[in-house]
Design a protein around this motif. Structure first.
Motif, short mmCIF file in Angstrom:
data_model
loop_
_atom_site.label_atom_id
_atom_site.label_comp_id
_atom_site.label_asym_id
_atom_site.label_seq_id
_atom_site.Cartn_x
_atom_site.Cartn_y
_atom_site.Cartn_z
N CYS A 1 0.65 -1.08 -0.10
CA CYS A 1 -0.11 0.31 0.18
C CYS A 1 0.65 1.07 -0.35
O CYS A 1 0.32 2.24 -0.68
CB CYS A 1 -0.45 -0.16 1.43
SG CYS A 1 -2.23 -0.89 1.41
N THR A 2 1.50 1.01 0.84
CA THR A 2 2.43 2.49 1.14
C THR A 2 3.70 2.67 -0.27
O THR A 2 3.74 3.80 -0.43
CB THR A 2 3.67 1.96 2.29
OG1 THR A 2 3.18 2.21 3.44
CG2 THR A 2 4.59 3.25 2.21
N LYS A 3 3.83 1.65 -1.12
CA LYS A 3 4.91 1.89 -1.80
C LYS A 3 3.38 2.47 -3.15
O LYS A 3 4.10 3.17 -4.00
CB LYS A 3 5.40 0.72 -3.15
CG LYS A 3 6.26 -0.27 -1.80
CD LYS A 3 7.71 -1.33 -2.32
CE LYS A 3 8.09 -1.86 -1.60
NZ LYS A 3 8.67 -3.25 -2.02
N LEU A 4 2.40 2.16 -3.04
CA LEU A 4 1.06 2.25 -4.62
C LEU A 4 1.07 4.05 -3.87
O LEU A 4 0.86 4.36 -4.93
CB LEU A 4 -0.11 1.36 -4.56
CG LEU A 4 -0.21 1.65 -5.29
CD1 LEU A 4 -0.33 1.67 -6.43
CD2 LEU A 4 -2.62 1.59 -5.37
N PHE A 5 0.89 3.84 -3.10
CA PHE A 5 -0.02 5.37 -2.47
C PHE A 5 1.73 6.56 -2.63
O PHE A 5 1.62 7.73 -3.47
CB PHE A 5 0.13 5.99 -1.09
CG PHE A 5 -0.81 5.15 -1.10
CD1 PHE A 5 -1.73 4.62 -0.71
CD2 PHE A 5 -0.50 4.13 0.81
CE1 PHE A 5 -2.78 4.02 -0.27
CE2 PHE A 5 -1.26 3.81 1.84
CZ PHE A 5 -2.92 2.82 1.14
N LEU B 1 6.18 6.96 20.65
CA LEU B 1 5.45 6.94 20.20
C LEU B 1 5.68 5.81 19.41
O LEU B 1 4.38 4.51 18.96
CB LEU B 1 5.19 8.21 19.20
CG LEU B 1 4.67 9.19 19.17
CD1 LEU B 1 4.67 10.27 18.35
CD2 LEU B 1 3.76 9.05 20.20
N LEU B 2 6.39 4.42 19.03
CA LEU B 2 6.44 3.27 18.86
C LEU B 2 6.28 2.49 19.56
O LEU B 2 5.93 1.31 18.90
CB LEU B 2 7.82 3.20 18.60
CG LEU B 2 8.76 4.05 17.55
CD1 LEU B 2 10.25 4.01 17.47
CD2 LEU B 2 7.78 3.42 16.20
N LYS B 3 5.57 2.77 20.88
CA LYS B 3 5.27 1.68 21.52
C LYS B 3 3.75 1.24 21.18
O LYS B 3 3.20 0.20 21.58
CB LYS B 3 5.21 1.92 23.21
CG LYS B 3 6.28 2.29 24.01
CD LYS B 3 5.98 3.07 25.26
CE LYS B 3 7.24 2.71 25.93
NZ LYS B 3 7.46 3.82 26.92
N ASN B 4 2.87 1.83 20.17
CA ASN B 4 1.65 1.88 19.75
C ASN B 4 2.08 1.34 18.53
O ASN B 4 2.89 1.31 17.60
CB ASN B 4 1.56 3.36 19.09
CG ASN B 4 -0.02 3.19 19.03
OD1 ASN B 4 -0.22 2.50 18.02
ND2 ASN B 4 -0.96 4.05 19.10
N ILE B 5 1.60 -0.04 18.81
CA ILE B 5 1.69 -0.59 17.42
C ILE B 5 1.38 -0.94 15.70
O ILE B 5 2.03 -0.58 15.34
CB ILE B 5 1.05 -2.34 17.51
CG1 ILE B 5 1.91 -3.22 16.39
CG2 ILE B 5 0.11 -2.14 17.48
CD1 ILE B 5 2.77 -3.42 16.52
N LYS B 6 0.03 0.42 15.65
CA LYS B 6 -0.16 0.92 14.73
C LYS B 6 0.88 2.17 13.99
O LYS B 6 1.47 2.36 13.14
CB LYS B 6 -1.08 1.65 15.05
CG LYS B 6 -2.91 0.25 15.02
CD LYS B 6 -3.48 1.40 14.90
CE LYS B 6 -4.81 0.60 15.78
NZ LYS B 6 -5.71 0.86 15.38
N ILE B 7 2.14 3.04 15.12
CA ILE B 7 2.27 3.97 14.61
C ILE B 7 4.11 3.07 14.20
O ILE B 7 4.32 3.64 13.58
CB ILE B 7 3.26 4.62 15.63
CG1 ILE B 7 1.41 5.66 15.97
CG2 ILE B 7 4.08 5.05 15.44
CD1 ILE B 7 1.14 6.56 17.31
N ASN C 1 5.76 3.51 11.02
CA ASN C 1 6.58 3.98 10.66
C ASN C 1 7.61 3.07 9.76
O ASN C 1 8.60 3.54 9.27
CB ASN C 1 7.04 4.28 11.77
CG ASN C 1 8.04 4.37 12.04
OD1 ASN C 1 8.60 5.61 11.53
ND2 ASN C 1 9.67 4.20 12.51
N SER C 2 7.30 1.77 10.03
CA SER C 2 8.55 0.25 9.90
C SER C 2 7.93 0.30 7.77
O SER C 2 9.25 0.13 6.88
CB SER C 2 8.59 -1.04 10.09
OG SER C 2 8.89 -1.81 9.10
N CYS C 3 6.79 0.58 7.57
CA CYS C 3 6.97 0.52 6.11
C CYS C 3 6.79 2.19 5.51
O CYS C 3 7.54 1.92 4.46
CB CYS C 3 4.67 0.42 5.73
SG CYS C 3 4.03 -0.79 6.90
N ALA C 4 7.28 3.11 6.48
CA ALA C 4 7.28 4.08 5.91
C ALA C 4 8.95 4.16 4.79
O ALA C 4 9.96 4.27 4.17
CB ALA C 4 7.09 5.72 6.75
#
Length: 189
Positions: free
Chosen positions: A48-52, A171-177, A181-184
């Protein structure tokens, strides 16, 4: 060419005249059922990130700018009253930016209409437009496909997101963030 409602009207007329064979013939010839093999698809957040990024964070159905999903998650984390989130995206409990600015991937030609499940058939769009389009063809709803945006001009605030998270590592304690972040980091040029 008959409108679809006219085809159904003719089928109903044939049935009213007790002519089931003509009704069947009309259905097969003018408005056939086309069975689609169910496709189990799962586009990863990295894909998704690559496509965005490919689409320059532009809604390809409207030309409007979209945000990197991590930005919206971050805003809901830091400003929960101003950017409320509901896990089911209930519109009365979730900020409308989730619908208007959250990018999703849509199949230009829907899978249910014979489209392929590959990158050539994928475009970025908002959740709102993705839901509105559903399984329609663009020609049926009088939409057009806008060109991709220029990632150099608008990056969906993905660079800001990575920079902000790096300077606020808690903020990295929040799994969604952490996931966004990892995807970015995996996808940024």
């Amino acid at each position: 060419m008959l409108q679809k409602s006219d085809v159904i009207k003719e089928i109903c007329s044939a049935l009213l005249n007790e002519d089931e064979e003509t009704a069947k013939l009309l259905a097969v010839r003018e408005y056939p059922f086309v069975s689609q093999r169910p496709v189990k698809r799962r586009i990863t957040k990295v894909e998704c990130t690559k496509l965005f990024i490919r689409d320059g964070f532009v809604d390809r159905y409207s030309g409007e700018r979209l945000l990197y999903p991590g930005v919206i998650v971050l805003l809901s984390t830091l400003l929960p009253d101003e950017f409320p989130f509901h896990p089911n995206w209930k519109m009365d409990s979730c900020h409308v930016c989730y619908w208007e600015l959250w990018p999703t991937i849509d199949h230009v030609i829907p899978i249910a209409r014979g489209g392929k499940d590959n990158e050539d058939n994928w475009v970025s769009t908002s959740m709102l437009r993705n839901s509105a389009k559903a399984n329609s063809l663009l020609s049926e709803i009088d939409w057009k496909l806008y060109p991709p945006g220029n990632f150099e001009d608008w990056d969906g605030l993905i660079h800001w997101f990575v920079q902000y998270v790096e300077s606020h590592e808690y903020l990295l304690k929040n799994i969604k963030i952490k996931t966004w972040n990892s995807c970015a980091k995996k996808c940024l040029p």
